[in-house]
Scaffold this motif. Structure first.
Motif, PDB file in Angstrom:
ATOM      1  N   TYR A   1       0.821  -1.210   0.000  1.00 16.17           N
ATOM      2  CA  TYR A   1       0.000   0.000   0.000  1.00 16.17           C
ATOM      3  C   TYR A   1       0.855   1.260   0.000  1.00 16.17           C
ATOM      4  O   TYR A   1       0.672   2.154  -0.837  1.00 16.17           O
ATOM      5  N   TYR A   2       1.807   1.339   0.931  1.00 17.06           N
ATOM      6  CA  TYR A   2       2.591   2.571   1.042  1.00 17.06           C
ATOM      7  C   TYR A   2       3.611   2.720  -0.078  1.00 17.06           C
ATOM      8  O   TYR A   2       3.933   3.832  -0.494  1.00 17.06           O
ATOM      9  N   MET A   3       4.102   1.615  -0.602  1.00 21.51           N
ATOM     10  CA  MET A   3       4.965   1.715  -1.778  1.00 21.51           C
ATOM     11  C   MET A   3       4.164   2.233  -2.970  1.00 21.51           C
ATOM     12  O   MET A   3       4.677   3.018  -3.782  1.00 21.51           O
TER      13      MET A   3
ATOM     14  N   GLY B   1       4.537   5.619  -5.595  1.00 23.42           N
ATOM     15  CA  GLY B   1       4.712   5.487  -7.035  1.00 23.42           C
ATOM     16  C   GLY B   1       5.361   4.200  -7.498  1.00 23.42           C
ATOM     17  O   GLY B   1       5.997   4.168  -8.553  1.00 23.42           O
ATOM     18  N   TYR B   2       5.183   3.109  -6.725  1.00 27.00           N
ATOM     19  CA  TYR B   2       5.774   1.816  -7.065  1.00 27.00           C
ATOM     20  C   TYR B   2       4.688   0.746  -7.130  1.00 27.00           C
ATOM     21  O   TYR B   2       3.733   0.762  -6.359  1.00 27.00           O
ATOM     22  N   LYS B   3       4.899  -0.215  -8.014  1.00 27.37           N
ATOM     23  CA  LYS B   3       3.988  -1.343  -8.170  1.00 27.37           C
ATOM     24  C   LYS B   3       4.704  -2.639  -7.797  1.00 27.37           C
ATOM     25  O   LYS B   3       5.830  -2.883  -8.247  1.00 27.37           O
ATOM     26  N   LEU B   4       4.067  -3.464  -6.990  1.00 28.25           N
ATOM     27  CA  LEU B   4       4.646  -4.748  -6.585  1.00 28.25           C
ATOM     28  C   LEU B   4       4.628  -5.726  -7.762  1.00 28.25           C
ATOM     29  O   LEU B   4       3.587  -5.945  -8.373  1.00 28.25           O
ATOM     30  N   ILE B   5       5.793  -6.325  -8.066  1.00 23.66           N
ATOM     31  CA  ILE B   5       5.848  -7.324  -9.134  1.00 23.66           C
ATOM     32  C   ILE B   5       6.313  -8.692  -8.636  1.00 23.66           C
ATOM     33  O   ILE B   5       6.169  -9.684  -9.336  1.00 23.66           O
TER      34      ILE B   5
ATOM     35  N   ASN C   1       2.288   4.431 -12.225  1.00 24.28           N
ATOM     36  CA  ASN C   1       1.390   5.581 -12.076  1.00 24.28           C
ATOM     37  C   ASN C   1       0.037   5.174 -11.511  1.00 24.28           C
ATOM     38  O   ASN C   1      -0.877   5.989 -11.430  1.00 24.28           O
ATOM     39  N   GLU C   2      -0.102   3.908 -11.132  1.00 25.54           N
ATOM     40  CA  GLU C   2      -1.364   3.442 -10.580  1.00 25.54           C
ATOM     41  C   GLU C   2      -1.619   4.093  -9.222  1.00 25.54           C
ATOM     42  O   GLU C   2      -0.696   4.312  -8.440  1.00 25.54           O
ATOM     43  N   THR C   3      -2.865   4.384  -8.926  1.00 30.13           N
ATOM     44  CA  THR C   3      -3.226   4.971  -7.637  1.00 30.13           C
ATOM     45  C   THR C   3      -3.631   3.874  -6.669  1.00 30.13           C
ATOM     46  O   THR C   3      -4.153   2.830  -7.072  1.00 30.13           O
ATOM     47  N   GLU C   4      -3.393   4.129  -5.389  1.00 32.44           N
ATOM     48  CA  GLU C   4      -3.708   3.124  -4.381  1.00 32.44           C
ATOM     49  C   GLU C   4      -5.216   3.057  -4.140  1.00 32.44           C
ATOM     50  O   GLU C   4      -5.941   4.032  -4.336  1.00 32.44           O
ATOM     51  N   ASN C   5      -5.665   1.914  -3.710  1.00 29.73           N
ATOM     52  CA  ASN C   5      -7.065   1.717  -3.330  1.00 29.73           C
ATOM     53  C   ASN C   5      -7.268   2.297  -1.934  1.00 29.73           C
ATOM     54  O   ASN C   5      -6.664   1.808  -0.974  1.00 29.73           O
ATOM     55  N   PRO C   6      -8.107   3.314  -1.771  1.00 27.43           N
ATOM     56  CA  PRO C   6      -8.259   3.943  -0.444  1.00 27.43           C
ATOM     57  C   PRO C   6      -8.827   3.010   0.606  1.00 27.43           C
ATOM     58  O   PRO C   6      -8.699   3.262   1.803  1.00 27.43           O
TER      59      PRO C   6
END
Length: 202
Positions: free
Chosen positions: A157-159, A163-167, A185-190
């Protein structure tokens, strides 16, 4: 830090880490992705003696490490590594892969530091973050030098906020964990952490 938390002569322990091949699990996780993306250099923040970096150096990659421990830096230099005094604020240029192994939990400004780090990451670059998994709660997880504690969900979530995506994600040494991230550039799910407190209590 080493004088407080590492019993005995920590320079001798550094030598032992090189002989035992400590840090190879990081190379095993990162190298397939590095090769797939044709990346060429690796940066480590909080590199200590460089035992994580040496595995990449032996594979022919350019490596640079930063740390504040002068004795460990000097030892690592005797192993042929380019190690420098400092941290994220001292980094210059851009890199293909960045290692933060049991470092991020010590940041006093996690969001600010991770965003600053992204300025030094190439477009196809990777960030390896290894740290405690607080879901495996116990005395070995706790230290007064830890500013943050993460579960797998809070790390992702915090990454993502930064501005980072888990791969890639996995366990490390039974009670710890690692995540490999790329820029996104994906936004986090609130609502992603809506039930986090209850899940940790379970």
């Amino acid at each position: 830090f080493r004088e407080i938390y590492d019993a005995g002569n920590y320079i001798e322990q550094a030598s032992g880490r090189f002989k035992k091949g400590q840090g190879k699990q990081i190379a095993d996780a990162l190298l397939p992705l590095i090769r797939e993306r044709s990346l060429t250099n690796v940066l480590e923040i909080g590199c200590a003696d460089g035992c994580n970096l040496v595995h990449f150096s032996r594979e022919g990659y350019q490596v640079i490490g930063y740390d504040y421990g002068p004795k460990l830096l000097e030892f690592g230099k005797t192993q042929g590594l380019d190690l420098r005094k400092g941290s994220i604020q001292n980094v210059e240029g851009k890199y293909d892969a960045v290692i933060l192994n049991h470092v991020a939990q010590h940041f006093t400004d996690f969001l600010g530091n991770m965003r600053e780090l992204s300025q030094h990451l190439n477009p196809k670059g990777l960030v390896y973050v290894g740290l405690q998994n607080i879901e495996n709660y116990g005395g070995a997880q706790l230290a007064n030098v830890h500013v943050y504690y993460f579960s797998p969900r809070t790390l992702k979530y915090y990454m993502q906020i930064c501005g980072y995506k888990l791969i890639d994600f996995g366990p490390d040494r039974k009670i710890h964990m690692y995540g490999i991230f790329e820029k996104s550039n994906e936004t986090e799910n609130p609502n992603a952490l809506k039930d986090e407190f209850n899940q940790i209590l379970q």
